[in-house]
Write a protein that holds these residues in place. Sequence first.
Motif, short mmCIF file in Angstrom:
data_model
loop_
_atom_site.label_atom_id
_atom_site.label_comp_id
_atom_site.label_asym_id
_atom_site.label_seq_id
_atom_site.Cartn_x
_atom_site.Cartn_y
_atom_site.Cartn_z
N TYR A 37 18.44 -21.30 30.68
CA TYR A 37 17.14 -20.38 31.13
C TYR A 37 15.92 -20.35 31.15
O TYR A 37 15.68 -21.13 30.24
CB TYR A 37 17.29 -18.74 30.46
N ARG A 38 15.29 -20.07 32.38
CA ARG A 38 13.95 -20.96 32.85
C ARG A 38 12.95 -20.11 32.52
O ARG A 38 13.37 -18.59 33.49
CB ARG A 38 13.46 -21.97 33.59
N ASN A 39 11.43 -19.79 32.73
CA ASN A 39 10.92 -18.95 33.18
C ASN A 39 10.80 -19.33 34.63
O ASN A 39 10.98 -19.72 35.13
CB ASN A 39 9.42 -18.92 32.29
N ALA A 40 9.72 -18.66 35.41
CA ALA A 40 9.05 -18.10 36.14
C ALA A 40 8.24 -19.21 36.34
O ALA A 40 7.89 -19.89 37.59
CB ALA A 40 8.24 -17.26 36.79
N LYS A 43 9.74 -23.16 32.99
CA LYS A 43 9.77 -24.02 31.95
C LYS A 43 11.16 -22.74 31.26
O LYS A 43 11.18 -22.11 30.78
CB LYS A 43 9.22 -23.78 30.65
N ALA A 45 13.01 -20.88 28.58
CA ALA A 45 12.60 -19.35 28.44
C ALA A 45 12.80 -19.81 26.54
O ALA A 45 13.78 -20.23 25.98
CB ALA A 45 13.68 -18.59 28.73
N SER A 46 12.31 -18.78 25.78
CA SER A 46 12.23 -18.57 24.43
C SER A 46 13.19 -17.31 24.28
O SER A 46 14.51 -17.29 24.80
CB SER A 46 10.46 -18.07 23.66
N ALA A 49 13.48 -14.16 24.60
CA ALA A 49 13.42 -13.78 25.94
C ALA A 49 14.94 -13.93 26.63
O ALA A 49 15.36 -13.05 27.59
CB ALA A 49 12.86 -15.11 26.44
N LYS A 50 16.07 -14.92 26.29
CA LYS A 50 17.25 -15.52 26.20
C LYS A 50 18.23 -13.74 25.74
O LYS A 50 18.78 -13.70 26.60
CB LYS A 50 17.57 -16.44 26.11
N ASP A 53 16.70 -10.51 28.01
CA ASP A 53 16.80 -10.52 29.17
C ASP A 53 18.03 -10.01 29.84
O ASP A 53 18.20 -9.42 31.20
CB ASP A 53 15.89 -11.57 30.23
N THR A 166 14.91 -16.38 39.08
CA THR A 166 15.75 -17.14 37.63
C THR A 166 17.20 -17.19 36.63
O THR A 166 17.70 -17.28 36.26
CB THR A 166 14.97 -18.00 36.18
N ARG A 208 13.83 -7.19 36.13
CA ARG A 208 13.45 -6.55 35.25
C ARG A 208 13.10 -5.14 35.75
O ARG A 208 13.38 -3.93 34.84
CB ARG A 208 12.05 -6.53 34.86
#
Length: 336
Positions: A37-40, A43, A45-46, A49-50, A53, A166, A208
């Motif tokens: 899982y990547r952010n926008a 990078k 994702a934390s 966040a994973k 989300d 993503t 989201r």
Amino acid sequence: MIKTQTKPERLIGPEGKPNYGYFNAAPNQLGIDDFDYRNAMDKPASRLAKHFDFKQFQFVSLFTKRYVVGIAIADIRYLASAFCYVYDREQDTLVEQTWLRPLGFDHQMSGSSFHGTCAIAGKLSFDIHQGQWHVHARSRHLECDLTLRPLKASLPLALCTPTGYTGWTYTQKHNGLRLDGKLEVNGHQVDLSQAFAGYDFSAGFMRRETSWRWASISAHNQGKVIGLNLAAGVNETGACENVLWIDGERHLLGPAQFEFNRDDLSQAWRITSIDDAINLTFQPLNKRSEKLNLGFLKSNFRQFIGHFSGEICDNHGEKHQLHQIIGLTEDHYAKW
């Protein structure tokens, strides 16, 4: 003709990427932990966040001569929720019971649509064994212990599409299923000889803020068993989740458009497609609705029970006429 591919053993592949497209059957595992899982900004994702989300919901609809039953369990990480309603077609009354569990307390969800258990509050559970669904429910108005049985070698819809920048969404649905077991409404046993059911397993890293329109049928129609799932708003990146079952045979359909009036919910809906394969109207009879506004979490949910009329064309070019066939539609906005 829309083609399917052989199901992957795991939805998430060895490089941490989802397998996209239509599958001929359900993957054995989703493999969420392996998703890269990547952010926008590309990078990783934390972990938080994973975790937060990822969303998942499961729903089962039951149709008997007198009753329509809807049972749902959803996990949006911050909150787990569930409902069970019974609509009496003779009395035009709807009764329901709901459950809310902050941060997912007192519930579990399945990491697989092929085998696993989803349950909440010790009252509702969906047990999946080798792709077959077993439904257990105890509410103030209903008690059931049911097995959903496909006709012949009927195949479910199993589809994964990219979502947002993503994310991805996997959905598995199957309508026009038979029922075995026991169903009681207000202490009275319900005849299941002409009953039908459908299920929905959806999970993924969804937008989201999202919304969808949806339609569903599981019924007898002109001597045949018809199952129908139509939707607009989520799985629409290169594919859609529209499918028709006739006596168990699966027909994948193109995109659908939904027209209805949110200012007058008694008005009929119109559901069509550009290729003219779908030309339906839906007249609402009753609904189950819920509004939740917590700022960072919002939901405007309306699921309607009513009658479908019109025609729909299968992959063989045969047109199927519908006249006041009972079914469901839904209009849902969510910020989660």
